[in-house]
Design a protein around this motif. Sequence first.
Motif, PDB file in Angstrom:
ATOM      1  N   SER A  88     -20.143  31.689 -17.487  1.00 30.77           N
ATOM      2  CA  SER A  88     -21.242  31.862 -18.440  1.00 30.77           C
ATOM      3  C   SER A  88     -20.736  32.718 -19.600  1.00 30.77           C
ATOM      4  CB  SER A  88     -22.425  32.543 -17.767  1.00 30.77           C
ATOM      5  OG  SER A  88     -22.069  33.877 -17.395  1.00 30.77           O
ATOM      6  N   SER A 147     -20.403  26.364 -16.775  1.00 34.71           N
ATOM      7  CA  SER A 147     -20.678  26.960 -15.478  1.00 34.71           C
ATOM      8  C   SER A 147     -21.180  25.920 -14.469  1.00 34.71           C
ATOM      9  CB  SER A 147     -21.725  28.066 -15.630  1.00 34.71           C
ATOM     10  OG  SER A 147     -22.154  28.527 -14.366  1.00 34.71           O
ATOM     11  N   THR A 152     -27.054  26.944 -17.345  1.00 38.94           N
ATOM     12  CA  THR A 152     -26.224  27.830 -18.174  1.00 38.94           C
ATOM     13  C   THR A 152     -25.482  27.003 -19.209  1.00 38.94           C
ATOM     14  OG1 THR A 152     -25.931  29.374 -16.343  1.00 38.94           O
ATOM     15  CG2 THR A 152     -24.356  29.516 -18.161  1.00 38.94           C
TER      16      THR A 152
END
Length: 613
Positions: A88, A147, A152
């Motif tokens: 992330s 991710s 994300t």
Amino acid sequence: MSTAAEQQFEFKTEIKELLHLIVHTLYTHKEIFLRELLSNASDALSKVQFEALTNDNLYDKDQPLEIKVTLDEENKTLTVEDTGIGMSRDELIKHIGTIAHSGTKRFIKELKENQEKAANPELIGQFGVGFYSVFMVADKVTIDTKSFDAETPAIKWESDGLGSYTILESERRKRGTAITLHLKEEENEFVQKFRVESLIKQYSNFLPFPVLIGEDTINTPEALWRKSKSEIKEEEYKEFYKTATNAWDEPMFWEHFTADAPVQFTSVLYVPKSAPYEYYNQDLEHGLKLYVKRVFIQDDCKELVPKFMRFLKGVVESEDLPLNVSRETIQSNAVIQKINKIITKKFLDALTKMAEKEEEKYLEFWKQFGRYIKEGVHGEFNLREKLLPLLRFHSTKQTENPVVTLKSYAEHKVTDQKAIYYAVGESLDQLRRSPHLEFFTRNDIEVLLVTEPMDDLILNSLEPFEELKFINVESGDLELPEELKKEIEEPEVPETMTQLKDKVREVLQDKITNVRFSKALTDSPCRFYNEQGGMSHNVRRMMFAGPSAMAAAPLKRDLELNPEHQFVKALSGRLETESINDQIKLLYHMASLLEGSVDDAQELASLVLPLLR
């Protein structure tokens, strides 16, 4: 410049300093950057593999777990892409923008000191700096990552390594991470397929996931040493030996073992068919290949085995060593030292078992590597208890293979025998004819026969074995059984013999210290002995050789005469003749010849020629 989608960040002060040092410090092995990237990619794949066990909502879950290396010669880029867990935005900043380690400043200080000393440290990987090694070969690096969490967003990171980095949103849809290096002008080698393939095979050949260039899988995901012994065929062991050591022949034998405590590691150790030619070259490359979590760390890791076991080849892999271990920290690493102890014990236990159960196989090993075991006896005092039973000797009671052990010798001793007797010479044939053995042969006492200077140094330094001292047969005090001592006590001799002894001492005063008569000799007129005992004359001479004051002074001998020999009797009757001095000198040379050496060839020739006329 900053927008909602794009933000620029400054590296922290210590990161700037570290990047500058890495890029401008000379590294012999700058190609390690590829090892670091592939290791990180493998870790990311392992994490997503674990996540898949419990997460039914894993994003892009049908992707194969693999690493792709893409080479673009036209644009001079190298890309390492994995299908791992991804990152992330926050994780990217955490992992790349900082070094979370309290020792960072100390590390930078040490790196500066090494640079000032013109040192050449392999410090890549310490305190998480492995990724930053890319800036040794690239002037721009891009990280594109998505991710495992579907919610994300994908993120892109870019930097030239000069002080700042940019983070922006990415259009990437595949889970995982792609790291693209825009190579410096002089780093063309890293877009050449053959070069990158060789580096993958060297450093990352046994990563647990496929590493591909195009459609070709470059690595061997299944490491042989990680398989159960029952699953591995003999031919596989032999083939791996050739691959791992670049050998053309087969090994003599191998040992495959694992350990779980106090450290976890697995290893395959090979004994070559023959010993290295340059035994006395202590600088010759040796050691085992070291892997950490399947990642190659060092080719010839000397610290994994004691020096006398340097003939071993093979692989050691540990889960307990940090992946970022550097060559400078290996030597002092406590885990490495524990591995060394375990390997040493296990290998010596295997040799002991072989020596007890498979004598012929062990003798094959001994003929090639016996001198290494002797070196261990001499240099590794704490291992002597394990090494002494592995010693093998020729002796006066056997004529072919060196099968005598210290234990078997002790079992064959005569009544009241107080010592293990040994004779040192240049060859077995010369030793078997030595005058030193006449007394022992006559009394059925076994004598060990050794032909290397190291043997004398070792035996002379050993503590008694089963209460038996080690005594060289040249010794002036043989500590014989009581009933045999009388046989070699200096006998009463006629006055002419006493005069001969005085004359010998006078004529040979520059060459001898003591003269004595003895009945120890049977067939020979004389021999040299060592009044003070200890090591043989030849070894003593080797030790004192060189440009020292001690070496400049001649090493005198002690001479023993056989009063029953016809030549000695004849000499005692010629004390008044003109040739007596030459004949006494000839006696001295005879002792040298019987010992297997020539002290002064020209003088000997001058003494013999008149006799031939």
